[in-house]
Design a protein around this motif. Structure first.
Motif, PDB file in Angstrom:
ATOM      1  N   VAL A 185       4.171  -0.218  10.113  1.00 45.29           N
ATOM      2  CA  VAL A 185       4.663  -0.527   8.282  1.00 45.29           C
ATOM      3  C   VAL A 185       4.182   0.134   6.985  1.00 45.29           C
ATOM      4  O   VAL A 185       4.444  -0.226   5.734  1.00 45.29           O
ATOM      5  CB  VAL A 185       3.485  -2.469   8.152  1.00 45.29           C
ATOM      6  N   TYR A 186       3.247   0.506   7.744  1.00 41.62           N
ATOM      7  CA  TYR A 186       2.447   1.303   6.753  1.00 41.62           C
ATOM      8  C   TYR A 186       2.757   3.027   6.145  1.00 41.62           C
ATOM      9  O   TYR A 186       2.700   3.479   5.141  1.00 41.62           O
ATOM     10  CB  TYR A 186       0.268   1.486   6.409  1.00 41.62           C
ATOM     11  N   GLY A 187       3.479   3.123   7.068  1.00 39.82           N
ATOM     12  CA  GLY A 187       4.207   4.484   7.049  1.00 39.82           C
ATOM     13  C   GLY A 187       3.063   5.872   7.312  1.00 39.82           C
ATOM     14  O   GLY A 187       3.066   6.466   6.421  1.00 39.82           O
ATOM     15  N   GLU A 188       2.080   5.578   8.124  1.00 39.26           N
ATOM     16  CA  GLU A 188       1.155   6.351   7.404  1.00 39.26           C
ATOM     17  C   GLU A 188       0.106   8.467   9.072  1.00 39.26           C
ATOM     18  O   GLU A 188       0.213   8.634   8.889  1.00 39.26           O
ATOM     19  CB  GLU A 188      -0.662   5.660   7.438  1.00 39.26           C
ATOM     20  N   ALA A 189       1.203   7.398   9.503  1.00 40.60           N
ATOM     21  CA  ALA A 189       1.335   8.617  11.186  1.00 40.60           C
ATOM     22  C   ALA A 189       2.099   9.263  10.322  1.00 40.60           C
ATOM     23  O   ALA A 189       2.749   9.277   9.930  1.00 40.60           O
ATOM     24  CB  ALA A 189       2.273   7.934  12.587  1.00 40.60           C
ATOM     25  N   TRP A 190       1.686  10.865  10.563  1.00 38.46           N
ATOM     26  CA  TRP A 190       2.213  11.857  10.747  1.00 38.46           C
ATOM     27  C   TRP A 190       3.487  11.623  11.732  1.00 38.46           C
ATOM     28  O   TRP A 190       3.622  11.927  13.290  1.00 38.46           O
ATOM     29  CB  TRP A 190       1.430  12.838  10.799  1.00 38.46           C
ATOM     30  N   ASN A 191       4.312  12.925  11.043  1.00 37.66           N
ATOM     31  CA  ASN A 191       5.449  13.246  12.197  1.00 37.66           C
ATOM     32  C   ASN A 191       4.413  14.932  12.821  1.00 37.66           C
ATOM     33  O   ASN A 191       4.012  15.337  12.630  1.00 37.66           O
ATOM     34  CB  ASN A 191       7.073  13.744  12.147  1.00 37.66           C
ATOM     35  N   HIS A 192       5.398  15.287  13.957  1.00 38.54           N
ATOM     36  CA  HIS A 192       4.705  16.340  14.973  1.00 38.54           C
ATOM     37  C   HIS A 192       4.529  17.733  13.673  1.00 38.54           C
ATOM     38  O   HIS A 192       4.264  18.174  13.853  1.00 38.54           O
ATOM     39  CB  HIS A 192       6.023  16.750  15.470  1.00 38.54           C
ATOM     40  N   GLN A 221       1.032   8.199  16.645  1.00 41.77           N
ATOM     41  CA  GLN A 221       1.879   7.015  16.564  1.00 41.77           C
ATOM     42  C   GLN A 221       1.097   4.949  16.996  1.00 41.77           C
ATOM     43  O   GLN A 221       1.785   4.655  16.923  1.00 41.77           O
ATOM     44  CB  GLN A 221       2.968   6.782  17.300  1.00 41.77           C
ATOM     45  N   ALA A 222       0.753   5.507  17.945  1.00 42.46           N
ATOM     46  CA  ALA A 222      -0.072   4.697  18.707  1.00 42.46           C
ATOM     47  C   ALA A 222      -0.784   3.458  17.467  1.00 42.46           C
ATOM     48  O   ALA A 222      -0.996   2.319  17.436  1.00 42.46           O
ATOM     49  CB  ALA A 222      -0.853   4.725  19.793  1.00 42.46           C
ATOM     50  N   ALA A 223      -1.696   4.398  17.145  1.00 43.57           N
ATOM     51  CA  ALA A 223      -3.016   3.956  16.153  1.00 43.57           C
ATOM     52  C   ALA A 223      -3.067   3.684  14.528  1.00 43.57           C
ATOM     53  O   ALA A 223      -3.379   2.865  14.190  1.00 43.57           O
ATOM     54  CB  ALA A 223      -4.210   5.292  16.042  1.00 43.57           C
ATOM     55  N   TYR A 277       0.848   4.615  -2.231  1.00 39.32           N
ATOM     56  CA  TYR A 277       0.754   4.761  -1.168  1.00 39.32           C
ATOM     57  C   TYR A 277       2.145   3.397  -1.042  1.00 39.32           C
ATOM     58  O   TYR A 277       1.852   2.206  -1.374  1.00 39.32           O
ATOM     59  CB  TYR A 277       0.212   3.944   0.287  1.00 39.32           C
ATOM     60  N   LYS A 278       3.440   3.835  -0.557  1.00 35.53           N
ATOM     61  CA  LYS A 278       4.221   3.111  -0.268  1.00 35.53           C
ATOM     62  C   LYS A 278       4.537   2.115   0.901  1.00 35.53           C
ATOM     63  O   LYS A 278       4.630   3.107   2.035  1.00 35.53           O
ATOM     64  CB  LYS A 278       5.226   3.502  -1.010  1.00 35.53           C
ATOM     65  N   GLY A 279       4.972   0.870   1.549  1.00 41.27           N
ATOM     66  CA  GLY A 279       4.831   0.528   2.563  1.00 41.27           C
ATOM     67  C   GLY A 279       6.621   0.519   3.325  1.00 41.27           C
ATOM     68  O   GLY A 279       7.583   0.557   2.428  1.00 41.27           O
ATOM     69  N   ALA A 280       6.786   0.428   4.843  1.00 36.88           N
ATOM     70  CA  ALA A 280       7.851   0.438   5.085  1.00 36.88           C
ATOM     71  C   ALA A 280       9.158  -0.635   4.329  1.00 36.88           C
ATOM     72  O   ALA A 280       9.935  -0.902   4.261  1.00 36.88           O
ATOM     73  CB  ALA A 280       8.173   0.185   6.350  1.00 36.88           C
ATOM     74  N   ASP A 281       8.677  -1.835   3.605  1.00 39.74           N
ATOM     75  CA  ASP A 281       8.677  -3.628   3.202  1.00 39.74           C
ATOM     76  C   ASP A 281       8.427  -2.458   1.861  1.00 39.74           C
ATOM     77  O   ASP A 281       8.349  -3.417   0.336  1.00 39.74           O
ATOM     78  CB  ASP A 281       7.566  -3.969   3.301  1.00 39.74           C
ATOM     79  N   SER A 282       8.399  -1.694   1.162  1.00 40.00           N
ATOM     80  CA  SER A 282       8.205  -1.089  -0.584  1.00 40.00           C
ATOM     81  C   SER A 282       7.050  -1.361  -0.952  1.00 40.00           C
ATOM     82  O   SER A 282       6.954  -1.812  -2.734  1.00 40.00           O
ATOM     83  CB  SER A 282       9.747  -1.693  -1.047  1.00 40.00           C
ATOM     84  N   MET A 312      -7.845   6.541   1.862  1.00 37.64           N
ATOM     85  CA  MET A 312      -7.088   5.292   2.397  1.00 37.64           C
ATOM     86  C   MET A 312      -6.788   4.598   1.790  1.00 37.64           C
ATOM     87  O   MET A 312      -6.819   4.752   0.616  1.00 37.64           O
ATOM     88  CB  MET A 312      -7.628   5.722   2.997  1.00 37.64           C
ATOM     89  N   ARG A 313      -5.851   4.167   2.214  1.00 35.06           N
ATOM     90  CA  ARG A 313      -4.924   2.893   1.745  1.00 35.06           C
ATOM     91  C   ARG A 313      -6.359   1.524   1.666  1.00 35.06           C
ATOM     92  O   ARG A 313      -7.032   1.541   2.175  1.00 35.06           O
ATOM     93  CB  ARG A 313      -4.195   2.148   2.607  1.00 35.06           C
ATOM     94  N   SER A 314      -6.235   0.875   0.389  1.00 32.42           N
ATOM     95  CA  SER A 314      -7.172  -0.264   0.045  1.00 32.42           C
ATOM     96  C   SER A 314      -7.140  -0.799   0.982  1.00 32.42           C
ATOM     97  O   SER A 314      -8.298  -1.628   0.866  1.00 32.42           O
ATOM     98  CB  SER A 314      -6.995  -0.385  -1.293  1.00 32.42           C
ATOM     99  N   ASN A 315      -6.432  -1.619   1.908  1.00 30.30           N
ATOM    100  CA  ASN A 315      -6.698  -2.849   2.579  1.00 30.30           C
ATOM    101  C   ASN A 315      -6.296  -2.333   3.750  1.00 30.30           C
ATOM    102  O   ASN A 315      -6.978  -3.003   5.255  1.00 30.30           O
ATOM    103  CB  ASN A 315      -5.549  -3.893   2.319  1.00 30.30           C
ATOM    104  N   ASN A 316      -7.324  -1.187   4.019  1.00 26.69           N
ATOM    105  CA  ASN A 316      -6.967  -0.353   5.480  1.00 26.69           C
ATOM    106  C   ASN A 316      -8.447  -0.575   6.360  1.00 26.69           C
ATOM    107  O   ASN A 316      -9.377  -0.971   5.762  1.00 26.69           O
ATOM    108  CB  ASN A 316      -7.686   0.876   5.504  1.00 26.69           C
ATOM    109  N   PRO A 317      -8.153  -1.715   7.177  1.00 33.09           N
ATOM    110  CA  PRO A 317      -9.741  -1.915   8.341  1.00 33.09           C
ATOM    111  C   PRO A 317     -10.880  -0.972   9.007  1.00 33.09           C
ATOM    112  O   PRO A 317     -11.597  -2.124   9.064  1.00 33.09           O
ATOM    113  CB  PRO A 317      -8.980  -2.584   9.424  1.00 33.09           C
TER     114      PRO A 317
END
Length: 144
Positions: free
Chosen positions: A11-18, A5-7, A127-132, A102-107
């Motif tokens: 905005v990008y919705g990439e964290a996996w749930n439990h 969750q911290a990492a 990928y679709k971010g939280a802001d669509s 990975m997402r194209s703008n991933n640092p």
């Protein structure tokens, strides 16, 4: 899950749930490596987790599913250490190529390129971010 969750920026919705994480960990040949703060003597107990990697092996290929490092520990080598260990484990197992997406703008792209990963695929607007907003997915590979 706290590191997950911290990492990842919500905005990008990439964290996996439990549930997603448990399902992947239950699959055969899925590997997780944890990066910890080194404990100081005389404690001699495991340190606090600051990052992890998760990958899975299929035949002679490895898929890097996630590398996560909590923001305050980035730029101290944890991501490089995790990726180094994934690569070494894959080599020891006779893996020929490691893939990741990975997402194209991933640092983190600079980390993968530093290790010799090259782009082998592109999925437009995957990928679709939280802001669509839509982001391309890049597939990278490293030949061992």
């Amino acid at each position: 899950m706290q590191v997950m969750q911290a990492a990842f920026d919500p905005v990008y919705g990439e964290a996996w749930n439990h549930s997603q994480t448990r399902s992947m960990l239950a699959m055969p040949l899925t590997h997780t490596i944890v990066a910890e703060i080194l404990p100081r003597p005389p404690e001699a107990q495991p340190g606090e987790p600051i990052g992890f990697s998760m990958s899975r092996r299929i035949g002679d290929e490895e898929e890097l599913l996630l590398i996560a490092v909590i923001p305050e520990w980035r730029q101290f080598g944890a991501g490089s250490s995790l990726l180094t260990q994934v690569i070494e484990n894959a080599k020891d197992a006779g893996v020929g190529r490691i893939f990741l997406e990975m997402r194209s703008n991933n640092p983190a792209s600079h980390l993968y390129h530093k290790f010799g990963f090259t782009q082998v695929g592109l999925r437009k607007n995957y990928y679709k971010g939280a802001d669509s907003k839509l982001y391309d997915a890049l597939t990278l590979a490293l030949t061992l």
